[in-house]
Write an enzyme that holds these catalytic residues in place. Structure first.
Site, PDB file in Angstrom:
ATOM      1  N   TYR A   1      -1.203   4.303   2.669  1.00  0.00           N
ATOM      2  CA  TYR A   1      -1.369   2.874   2.362  1.00  0.00           C
ATOM      3  C   TYR A   1      -2.300   2.282   3.411  1.00  0.00           C
ATOM      4  CZ  TYR A   1       0.051  -2.009   1.381  1.00  0.00           C
ATOM      5  OH  TYR A   1       0.069  -3.344   1.078  1.00  0.00           O
TER       6      TYR A   1
ATOM      7  N   LYS B   1      -3.065   4.146  -1.507  1.00  0.00           N
ATOM      8  CA  LYS B   1      -3.009   2.770  -1.988  1.00  0.00           C
ATOM      9  C   LYS B   1      -4.027   1.981  -1.187  1.00  0.00           C
ATOM     10  CE  LYS B   1      -0.066  -1.340  -2.157  1.00  0.00           C
ATOM     11  NZ  LYS B   1       1.235  -1.945  -1.754  1.00  0.00           N
TER      12      LYS B   1
END
Length: 299
Positions: free
Chosen positions: A142, A170
């Protein structure tokens, strides 16, 4: 068992970063979490992120995090990917959370860039590698430098992608150029972590979304990605444009705050926030209702 995945879409295409419902007294609302998870999967989510930032992970205890994973897996784990946020700025703590998440039945791990202590790229590489080594679960990185203070460079992504369990990223970096290069060179499955850029990121190779607005418009997000992947780019653009007021309204302030307010409008579990987050003012509430209505959300 989680639904079938492919290397191209290891966690499906549409995932919502789920809020953590709390009871009126501020305690974890396990029943509410199960009802909300079922609602979101019924609406079309392939997976749910639990214990992420939108799940108020900075203010939930490790025990609460484990209880939440078990509850959501019990509710929807046979038909949706349950991905547990385990990232912290302390590698040892992250390893403990990762092992606990695996034991609780999570299907994957979300690992945010360590925040505040601003490690160098080699520190990031070792941190993420240690988490990937700690369990047998697939890992989604992320990358959100606006919160963490440090980006994951493309070069570091390339090295991390060599790990067999680091399979996705992400992307909340907000840089389509860097995303293009990283998608082309890493082979990682790329998920948009910025709802306003869901469609643009698909255009440079992303496979899906980890969404906040999925709390209220999952069917539209599903229609958007299905249109795009079937080649109907004009239809995807039409849906994107229709959702612009929702994208704007849900991020006028912190996304957890607006998500819980929007769920409340619809009579769905959410409950109060934990400090330092606070609820919307009356004026902000009215604005959010206008934004959602402009995007076609029934409230």
């Amino acid at each position: 068992m989680a639904p079938t995945s492919t290397p191209q879409t290891p966690f499906g295409r549409v995932l919502t970063a789920m809020v953590t419902p709390f009871s009126a007294d501020g305690s974890l609302d396990v029943d509410g979490a199960q009802r909300l998870a079922a609602h979101l999967v019924d609406a079309g989510n392939d997976g749910l992120i639990v214990n992420g930032t939108t799940g108020e992970s900075p203010t939930t205890s490790d025990v609460e995090k484990t209880r939440l994973i078990r509850a959501v897996v019990e509710a929807v784990g046979d038909r949706a990917h349950v991905v547990a946020g385990v990232g912290t700025n302390d590698t040892r703590h992250s390893l403990e959370l990762a092992r606990a998440a695996e034991e609780a039945g999570a299907h994957g791990l979300l690992t945010v860039t360590p925040y505040y202590n601003k490690p160098p790229q080699e520190g990031l590489r070792q941190h993420f590698t240690a988490i990937a080594d700690a369990t047998g679960l697939p890992v989604m990185l992320y990358d959100i430098p606006g919160r963490s203070g440090v980006p994951i460079t493309t070069e570091t992504m390339v090295r991390l992608a060599e790990h067999p369990r680091i399979v996705a990223n992400k992307d909340a970096k907000g840089d389509l150029g860097r995303a293009s290069w990283a998608i082309a060179t890493t082979g990682l499955a790329w998920y948009s972590g910025d709802d306003m850029l869901n469609l643009p990121l698909l255009s440079v190779g992303a496979v899906g979304f980890v969404s906040v607005v999925g709390h209220v418009v999952t069917p539209e997000l599903r229609a958007l990605v299905d249109a795009y992947t079937s080649g109907d780019v004009a239809k995807a653009a039409e849906i994107h444009q229709k959702l612009l007021p929702v994208f704007t309204g849900m991020f006028r302030t912190q996304g957890v705050i607006t998500s819980k307010a929007a769920l409340g409008f619809q009579g769905l579990p959410g409950g109060p926030l934990r400090l330092p987050l606070v609820g919307l003012t009356a004026e902000e509430t009215d604005q959010l209702k206008r934004d959602l209505a402009a995007g076609g959300v029934q409230i």
